[in-house]
Design a protein around this motif. Structure first.
Motif, PDB file in Angstrom:
ATOM      1  N   TYR A  85     -10.716  -4.557  -0.698  1.00 29.83           N
ATOM      2  CA  TYR A  85      -9.557  -3.900  -1.046  1.00 29.83           C
ATOM      3  C   TYR A  85      -8.623  -4.609  -2.083  1.00 29.83           C
ATOM      4  N   THR A  86      -8.548  -5.814  -1.941  1.00 28.08           N
ATOM      5  CA  THR A  86      -7.804  -6.435  -3.120  1.00 28.08           C
ATOM      6  C   THR A  86      -8.258  -5.955  -4.541  1.00 28.08           C
ATOM      7  N   LEU A  87      -9.562  -6.339  -4.644  1.00 29.42           N
ATOM      8  CA  LEU A  87     -10.279  -5.959  -5.986  1.00 29.42           C
ATOM      9  C   LEU A  87     -10.028  -4.547  -6.297  1.00 29.42           C
ATOM     10  N   ARG A 133     -11.103  -8.488   0.784  1.00 30.07           N
ATOM     11  CA  ARG A 133     -11.552  -8.993  -0.448  1.00 30.07           C
ATOM     12  C   ARG A 133     -11.560  -7.933  -1.282  1.00 30.07           C
ATOM     13  N   MET A 146      -7.555  -2.394  -5.489  1.00 26.42           N
ATOM     14  CA  MET A 146      -6.187  -2.076  -5.829  1.00 26.42           C
ATOM     15  C   MET A 146      -5.603  -2.865  -7.078  1.00 26.42           C
ATOM     16  N   ASP A 147      -6.326  -3.993  -7.303  1.00 29.61           N
ATOM     17  CA  ASP A 147      -5.991  -4.787  -8.589  1.00 29.61           C
ATOM     18  C   ASP A 147      -6.427  -3.832  -9.698  1.00 29.61           C
ATOM     19  N   ALA A 148      -7.482  -3.356  -9.420  1.00 29.73           N
ATOM     20  CA  ALA A 148      -8.230  -2.460 -10.646  1.00 29.73           C
ATOM     21  C   ALA A 148      -7.184  -1.178 -10.853  1.00 29.73           C
ATOM     22  N   TRP A 182       0.945  -1.401   0.017  1.00 25.02           N
ATOM     23  CA  TRP A 182       0.112   0.094   0.134  1.00 25.02           C
ATOM     24  C   TRP A 182       0.912   1.210  -0.058  1.00 25.02           C
ATOM     25  N   GLU A 191      -4.060  -1.057 -10.089  1.00 27.27           N
ATOM     26  CA  GLU A 191      -2.915  -1.241 -10.915  1.00 27.27           C
ATOM     27  C   GLU A 191      -2.961  -1.619 -12.317  1.00 27.27           C
ATOM     28  N   ARG A 192      -4.059  -2.199 -12.563  1.00 29.81           N
ATOM     29  CA  ARG A 192      -4.304  -2.152 -14.068  1.00 29.81           C
ATOM     30  C   ARG A 192      -4.395  -0.981 -14.884  1.00 29.81           C
ATOM     31  N   ARG A 252       2.467   1.670  -3.397  1.00 26.76           N
ATOM     32  CA  ARG A 252       1.484   2.199  -4.585  1.00 26.76           C
ATOM     33  C   ARG A 252       1.304   3.689  -4.057  1.00 26.76           C
ATOM     34  N   ARG A 269     -18.812  -4.735  -7.766  1.00 20.02           N
ATOM     35  CA  ARG A 269     -18.393  -5.484  -9.072  1.00 20.02           C
ATOM     36  C   ARG A 269     -19.088  -4.812 -10.198  1.00 20.02           C
TER      37      ARG A 269
END
Length: 501
Positions: free
Chosen positions: A456-458, A454, A460-462, A417, A464-465, A420, A492
């Protein structure tokens, strides 16, 4: 008030606050002063413990006789048709305004400024609290006159209940055609708790007539003295904050240091400052604001809630004192506190030192035995010696916290974190600030922590992409969607809407 119309009074109160007693006092006052009185109550469960609207109408008996009949009195307050609104708490004030019971050309609004948070506020995944200052501003604009102060505190000081304070404020407002002596005689006729009720009544009467007294000290400009700890290592941390960090950020950082020492130890607090130092090297205003946001959220994340932390919080003397005060336990009474504990195998493994946790998680018979013992959960009475010592033993697990799997996982997340935020800060400081705010998604323990992690991961992954081109407003929308729905459906949908799924 229109002499041809009844006096119309609405009381909004929660269960147990004496709203019914207050309504009965007003009825008794009116009837002893030559008025026809009617009261009704409409219970509800829209707020915390069953908020109720009590409604009273008063009409002069002499005028009714002169008109040759009895008045027809209403059973419910109508929007725009109420003379006086009494609210036992700030959210009740807001409800009265929202319902239209308070109008600027007519209504005198009398309400307490203390807060009892609603279920919706408490259960929100993010900060669900309604802004109290905004509620007060709206009420002030809506009412012809708004009398407000902390009536719960005033009742506590007098050893009475809030209904007596509201009754005194109503008398002090001078909106009813009755004298102070007539109000006080009503309390005396009640015959229960007369002395403390009159004390609370008198204080509220004066407060309503005189308004808020100016502060006796210049609290607005007073500067808190810096802490002077006796422990040499703690004193060194305080001096480090005072010498190496901006003055405007020092109070925040010292609170973060205090929290980390309380959570783990002095070395852990030093790590907290080490992680923050690079962010405070940016001397611009935007850089300081970003660093302050990181400092606040890092302090929360580094003191994450594992089983040792939860056990420590549940066995603190301050918690027992707070429960005793909130429950109004009297001297000589016995207080019992029962905690429902349902640790999952995962939490147990995360608390064990070294390689014991991973071994237990991957074992056969030992794992099944622990799962069987914890399947139903258990009730621990922390007010008993056995229950207290059991939780203190769990709290002592903080000694080996650094060697646990959970500590390694949390620190990896924290470092990712921070990295980033640092990368984004060089290209898009606003995006970096939104990344810092995403720490709000990770909180609590057990299932709450799992759902938050869960989401948070979604998010942060978005991020990052999308890279540094991601709009800060988009990341804020994703975070708000994650906080609005514990199941992740809104998140979602938001990810799909922005083509980030």
């Amino acid at each position: 008030m229109n002499p041809a119309q009844p006096i119309k009074i609405a009381i909004l109160a929660m269960g147990g606050e004496g709203g019914g007693v207050l309504a009965d006092w007003i009825v008794d006052l009116g009837e002893h002063c030559g008025y026809i009185a009617q009261t009704t109550s409409v219970p509800g469960v829209a707020q915390r413990t069953g908020a109720t609207i009590y409604y009273v109408e008063l009409f002069p008996e002499a005028r009714a006789r002169a008109d040759g009949g009895r008045p027809v009195l209403a059973l419910m307050p109508l929007p725009g048709d109420v003379d006086v609104v009494l609210a036992s708490e700030l959210m009740e004030t807001g409800r009265a305004v929202q319902r239209g019971l308070v109008t600027a050309d007519r209504t005198t609004l009398i309400g307490s400024t203390h807060r009892v948070y609603s279920i919706a506020e408490k259960s929100a995944m993010g900060d669900g609290r309604v802004d109290s200052a905004q509620l007060e501003r709206q009420a002030d604009r809506a009412a012809k006159r708004y009398i407000r102060f902390d009536m719960a505190e005033a009742a506590e000081r007098a050893g009475s209940v809030i209904s007596a304070v509201l009754f005194g404020a109503l008398a002090g407002a001078g909106v009813l055609p009755f004298s102070r002596a007539q109000f006080e005689a009503t309390v005396e006729r009640g015959g229960v708790g007369v002395k403390p009720s009159l004390k609370a009544f008198g204080a509220a009467f004066d407060r309503a007539q005189n308004g808020d007294a100016p502060p006796t000290t210049d609290a607005a400009t007073a500067v808190a003295a810096p802490p002077q700890p006796h422990h040499a290592a703690v004193r060194a941390l305080v001096e480090r904050v005072q010498q190496r960090f901006p003055v405007g950020s020092q109070a925040l950082l010292l609170e973060g240091v205090r929290r980390q020492i309380d959570y783990q130890d002095i070395a852990y607090a030093a790590t907290y400052l080490d992680r923050l130092a690079p962010f405070y090297e940016r001397t611009t205003d935007d850089g300081i604001r970003l660093a302050d946001a990181v400092a606040r959220h890092l302090a929360l994340w580094m003191s994450y809630e594992d089983t040792a932390r939860v056990a420590a919080l549940k066995t603190r003397a301050t918690r027992f004192d707070r429960v005793r005060e909130e429950s109004r336990v009297q001297p000589g009474q016995v207080m019992a506190i029962h905690e429902y504990m349902h640790p999952r195998l995962q939490e147990i493994c995360e608390t064990l030192p070294g390689g014991i946790g991973p071994w237990l998680a991957g074992s056969g018979l030992p794992r099944r035995l622990v799962e069987r013992l914890t399947r139903e959960g258990r009730v621990v009475r922390t007010s008993s010696l056995g229950g207290y010592l059991l939780l203190r033993a769990v709290a002592s697990a903080r000694r080996w916290r650094r060697s646990t799997v959970r500590f390694a996982q949390e620190n990896a997340l924290i470092e990712g974190w921070l990295a980033r935020i640092a990368r984004a800060a060089t290209l898009n400081p606003q995006l970096a600030a939104e990344i810092a705010e995403c720490q709000r998604l990770v909180k609590g323990y057990s299932d709450t922590h799992e759902r938050g992690l869960r989401n948070y991961t979604l998010v942060m992954d978005a991020a990052e992409r999308a890279g540094p081109q991601l709009a800060p407003a988009t990341l804020r929308e994703l975070r708000d969607a994650a906080l609005a729905d514990e199941h992740g459906d809104r998140l979602r949908a938001a990810l799909a809407r922005h083509a980030l799924a």
